[in-house]
Design an enzyme around this catalytic site. Structure first.
Site, short mmCIF file in Angstrom:
data_model
loop_
_atom_site.label_atom_id
_atom_site.label_comp_id
_atom_site.label_asym_id
_atom_site.label_seq_id
_atom_site.Cartn_x
_atom_site.Cartn_y
_atom_site.Cartn_z
N ILE A 1 60.01 51.26 59.63
CA ILE A 1 59.68 52.56 58.43
C ILE A 1 60.99 53.55 59.03
O ILE A 1 61.16 54.59 57.80
CB ILE A 1 58.56 52.97 58.21
N GLY A 2 61.64 53.56 60.05
CA GLY A 2 62.73 54.55 60.28
C GLY A 2 63.15 54.13 61.59
O GLY A 2 63.04 53.00 62.30
N GLY B 1 65.87 55.58 64.00
CA GLY B 1 66.10 56.87 65.01
C GLY B 1 67.16 56.41 66.08
O GLY B 1 67.37 55.23 66.33
N GLY B 2 68.06 57.52 66.42
CA GLY B 2 69.18 57.13 67.19
C GLY B 2 68.53 56.48 68.79
O GLY B 2 69.21 55.65 69.22
N PHE B 3 67.16 56.85 68.89
CA PHE B 3 66.77 56.45 70.32
C PHE B 3 66.04 55.15 70.09
O PHE B 3 65.33 54.53 71.14
CB PHE B 3 65.98 57.46 70.84
N ASN C 1 63.43 52.47 67.05
CA ASN C 1 62.83 52.49 65.81
C ASN C 1 61.58 52.99 65.52
O ASN C 1 60.89 52.98 66.58
CB ASN C 1 62.81 50.62 65.39
N VAL C 2 61.19 53.19 64.50
CA VAL C 2 59.86 53.40 64.27
C VAL C 2 59.18 52.49 63.21
O VAL C 2 59.84 52.03 62.18
CB VAL C 2 59.65 54.88 63.44
N LYS D 1 56.64 54.33 67.69
CA LYS D 1 57.96 54.90 67.94
C LYS D 1 58.32 54.27 69.39
O LYS D 1 57.85 54.43 70.32
CB LYS D 1 58.22 56.31 67.95
N ASP E 1 64.27 71.77 65.53
CA ASP E 1 64.91 70.81 64.25
C ASP E 1 64.27 70.95 62.97
O ASP E 1 63.56 69.76 62.47
CB ASP E 1 65.12 69.42 64.73
#
Ligand SMILES: *[C@@H]1O[C@H](CO)[C@@H](O)[C@H](O)[C@H]1NC(C)=O
Ligand SMILES: *[C@@H]1O[C@H](CO)[C@@H](O)[C@H](O)[C@H]1NC(C)=O
Length: 879
Positions: free
Chosen positions: A530-531, A533-535, A537-538, A552, A648
């Site tokens: 569902i996402g 991220g740079g580091f 996946n979610v 995550k 952020d």
């Protein structure tokens, strides 16, 4: 004509079963086309390229062909009408006039439903696809307002494109793409938004030489080799003949247009044009005029005054760009200024980073007057709304103090979901979030990491300044929080020391085994993402009791985050607050770094304000969400012993649960750590448009930096537009600047979300806007604390509630009056106060035609109609 009313025109329906018999005809037609159109008119170039495919289509034209001023012949698409799969389309035209430069802009085809052009290509490989738009007035449809997407089988070229959104003073627009097309049947699909239309004036599909894009280039930061350029699609955004004149398609070897550079020069006084004759340009082995014609290399800009004094400045060009994409910047050089070899050394910077250090053209090319070009890949993490190219002298005293630039091409690169516009892929995939609602940012790092290895990350990681480590951050597991330095584990991998870790971490949330999480996420199946991220996946997951969770997972290959990972677990698990997304547990088996969070089903706040066509939130809901987020931040700043700076804050980091309760989260920033030189540039990139200007100046992070960012969030909620929108005219790009200008003029209501029109208590809005303005104060000391902000927002909510009650009573009274002596008294306020679901009828803007407010109205608010229904307000907010 009114939007939404379709004219009654004959429907050309082409059932797919009857399509294939036409294929032979199509082939014949296209052979005819390519046979009759002249090759590119670069007649006097010896190595003129003869494109295998050259399809030039004049759309909607009723005559068979149109000749452009540069001598190219466009065929009417009427002749290929069988190869347009369209249900409802209209041909429109406008009379010729002096302002119209080419006959292809005199006709257009309008599609009221999805429609596809199909082209048969003879050559696999790079092709230019050019789309021409000219929304001339006609009696069928307001083409300025037509909103649509253009897709190929694989790529999104335009997403919800609307001509009037383009900052373009001209009556027409050309969009140019460079695509590696491998399928002989190439299709271009035009998808109008619901109740809108799509249109097109002309299409070009032309073969490009394969050597135009070589597979490798140089990444900007760090400056290392980059492979895989041929795997992307490109949009040519700028093509500039620096220091020289406009080059029209007729005078380019490949029919390209090269524009002049002056409007992009930051300070025209610092640059001086130089030129030589085209015959003085000698192409080296392996480089041909196909890359760029002599006329590009025969002119350049050099440093003004370079021959008189000892200059020390950069010449700077700025190109407005979209910071969520990666760019390929091609820089063209040719030393036409030096009198002798090895006399000119200079530096080239892109976005403030050194791209080429000490460039000595004569030694790279072996001669003077010899073309050279360099491809620089700019990762989106290094992007800002301006792509900046600078040339300047070398620091050392070597040779002449001068620097030159002959040409620049800026190409936008397709993103992770193969889109060149927006974050949706052709296949419905999205960057950032799926329909489930978790945040993340583009995963260029992951992609990029595959090319360069993850070593760079480790390296940067160790080099962070000491001072940063003393500060606290809620941000991401890659950012050290270092709350209680003595208590967290420093073991490299969980493994053997796990038990001591647990012993010391009572109350750290639940420990999950890897197997459990594999089961929860279908073995980390891509369908569950569902996402990105740079580091890592979610994933969405379901744990034993059916509870949905967000999982995550850090990239298992990177080891450097272990300590930070454990620190974050510790920190997060201490933070319990209704308005913070809570950590449920974690897993550190086999060097895995997995965090399990509560799942927020309504996704990011931002998606409910703009961009996703979700039902608009009422003012009250927006206030409640902002209040929730403010509470979460207030708690972070003050509710823990050491105070935590989120760092952020933005609308994608405020998530909504199933009851629209706002919770502060962060899943997206870690990508920046990998490429940022230090914490400062990391933060700069993570939250462009939200960034505290004082943080820029002093490079010191305080809780007031969060307050600044939150001010931007408040403006987004009010104006329903992104913090940065590079598509807009320059003065509108930055929301904070733009909205505050209106606020100072006392005209903020001109730029508020049109969905709010008429439903907002002006006093409530005023209070809210004041809070936003204070948050955006230049200096941290002048900004309120989150506690103060919270107080103001709560006050704004009270004002709004009083207003809605008053309004509801008023309505009741009006009704009673209209109906004569009716039932009395008016219904109690509680019965008419808006329920908190987004579809609540009483939350509709009152200025809409809404006699009964019945279910039909509610239904009309499905996911596409929002813009169309409310277009009457479009002029209010200037979007
Ligand atoms: C185009 O893409 C195909 C398939 O990915 C690849 O094999 C081919 O080399 C590419 N062509 C060029 C010119 O890069
Ligand atoms: C030129 O620009 C670069 C990058 O923005 C900067 O580091 C450098 O100091 C500038 N040089 C001069 C002489 O201003």
């Amino acid at each position: 004509m009114e939007i939404g009313k379709k004219p009654n025109i004959p429907v050309k329906l082409l059932p797919s079963s009857s399509f294939w018999p036409f294929m032979t005809l199509l082939l014949a037609f296209l052979l005819f086309l390519s046979g009759t159109t002249s090759a590119f008119a670069a007649g006097d170039h010896h190595n003129a390229f003869k494109p295998t495919d050259q399809i030039l289509i004049d759309c909607g034209s009723k005559s068979s062909s149109a000749k452009t001023p540069d001598g190219r012949v466009f065929k009417s698409d009427q002749e290929m009408v069988q190869y347009i799969e369209a249900k409802e389309d209209i041909q429109v035209s406008t009379p010729p006039s002096d302002n119209v430069s080419s006959p292809i802009y005199l006709t257009a085809r309008i599609f009221l439903e999805g429609a596809t052009y199909k082209f048969h290509l003879a050559h696999a490989g790079w092709h230019w696809v050019r789309l021409h738009f000219s929304p001339f007035p006609n009696d069928k449809f307001d083409l300025q307002q037509a909103t649509f997407s253009v897709l190929t089988e694989k790529y999104v070229l335009l997403h919800n494109f609307k001509f009037s959104n383009n900052n373009n003073s001209q009556a027409f627009l050309q969009k140019e793409y460079l695509l590696n097309i491998t399928d002989p049947l190439f299709s271009l699909r035009f998808n109008p938004m619901k109740d809108s239309a799509a249109f097109i004036n002309a299409i070009e599909i032309v073969s490009a030489p394969d050597e135009l894009i070589s597979d490798s280039g140089t990444s900007l930061f760090p400056v290392i080799g980059f492979k895989g350029l041929s795997d992307y699609a490109y949009q040519s955004v700028y093509r500039i003949n620096v220091g020289g004149p406009l080059i029209t398609p007729k005078n380019d070897t490949l029919g390209r247009t090269w524009t002049t550079d002056k409007e992009y020069l930051q300070d025209q006084n610092l640059a001086k044009d130089v030129k030589t004759t085209t015959s003085a340009i000698k192409y080296p082995e392996g480089l041909t005029p196909l890359i760029a014609p002599q006329t590009v290399y025969a002119t350049a800009a050099e440093m003004a005054d370079s021959h008189t004094i000892n200059p020390n400045f950069n010449v700077t060009w700025n190109f407005p760009s979209n910071p969520s994409f990666n760019y390929l910047v091609r820089l063209h050089f040719c030393d036409i200024v030096s009198k002798s070899m090895n006399d000119l050394y200079f530096n080239v910077y892109v976005n403030g980073k050194t791209a080429i250090s000490g460039l000595d053209l004569s030694s790279v090319t072996g001669d003077l007057g010899t073309p050279y070009y360099k491809d620089i890949i700019v990762n989106s993490t290094l992007m800002s709304p301006q792509l900046q190219v600078q040339i300047g002298p070398m620091g050392e005293d070597t040779g002449s103090r001068n620097a030159i630039l002959n040409g620049v091409e800026v190409l936008k690169m397709s993103n992770l979901v193969n889109s060149l516009d927006g974050e949706f892929g052709v296949d419905g995939r999205t960057i950032g979030m799926g329909k489930h609602g978790m945040v993340a940012t583009a995963g260029f790092v992951m992609m990029f990491g595959a090319f360069i290895g993850l070593g760079a990350m480790v390296y940067r990681w160790k080099k962070r300044p000491q001072d940063w480590q003393k500060r606290n951050s809620f941000s991401s597991w890659l950012l050290p929080i270092h709350a209680g330095d003595s208590t967290f584990m420093t073991s490299k991998a969980g493994g053997s020391q796990k038990s001591s870790f647990y012993n010391s971490t009572l109350g750290l949330g639940r420990y999950f085994s890897l197997a459990e999480l594999q089961e929860a996420t279908k073995n980390f199946d891509a369908s569950q993402i569902i996402g990105v991220g740079g580091f890592g996946n979610v994933y969405i997951g379901t744990i034993d009791d059916g509870t949905k969770v967000a999982v995550k997972r850090g990239n298992p290959q990177s080891e450097q985050g272990i300590t930070e990972f454990q620190t974050e677990i510790q920190m997060l698990s201490k933070l319990r607050h209704r308005h913070l997304v809570s950590l449920i547990g974690y897993c550190d088996e086999n060097t895995e770094m997995i965090l399990v969070y509560e799942y927020m089903s309504n996704g990011p706040f931002r998606d409910h304000i703009y961009g996703k066509n979700l039902p608009p939130l009422s003012w009250k809901q927006r206030l409640e969400i902002c209040i929730g987020a403010a509470r979460g931040l207030h708690y972070l700043h003050t509710g823990t012993a050491q105070g935590i700076i989120h760092r952020d804050v933005k609308t994608t980091n405020i998530l909504l649960d199933d009851a629209f309760v706002a919770k502060v989260a962060d899943f997206g920033l870690s990508k920046d750590v990998a490429f940022g030189q230090n914490h400062v540039s990391t933060a700069v990139k993570g939250s462009f448009g939200y960034l505290d200007p004082e943080y820029f100046r002093r490079q010191q992070l305080t809780d007031k930096s969060d307050v600044y960012s939150f001010g931007v969030v408040l403006l987004e909620a009010l104006c329903a537009r992104p913090a940065i929108n590079p598509q807009l005219p320059r003065e509108q790009v930055n929301l904070a600047e733009w909205a505050m200008q209106w606020k100072r003029k006392g005209l903020l209501e001109k730029v508020i979300d049109p969905h709010l029109a008429g439903t907002v208590n002006p006093e409530s809005m005023k209070k809210f806007a004041e809070a936003a303005e204070k948050c955006l104060a230049d200096y941290g000391v002048d900004r309120p604390t989150m506690g103060d902000v919270l107080w103001n927002l709560e006050y704004a909510l009270q004002l709004q509630e009083a207003f809605s009650q008053g309004k509801a009573e008023e309505n009741e009274n009006e009704k009673s009056v209209a109906a004569g002596p009716g039932p009395e008294p008016a219904a109690p306020p509680s019965a008419v106060v808006a329920p908190s679901t987004p579809l609540a009828v009483s939350d509709r803007p009152v200025s809409l035609p809404d006699e009964n407010g019945g279910p039909a109205e509610v239904q009309a608010m499905d996911e596409h109609s929002g813009t169309a229904v409310f277009t009457q307000f479009a002029n209010l907010n200037g979007r």
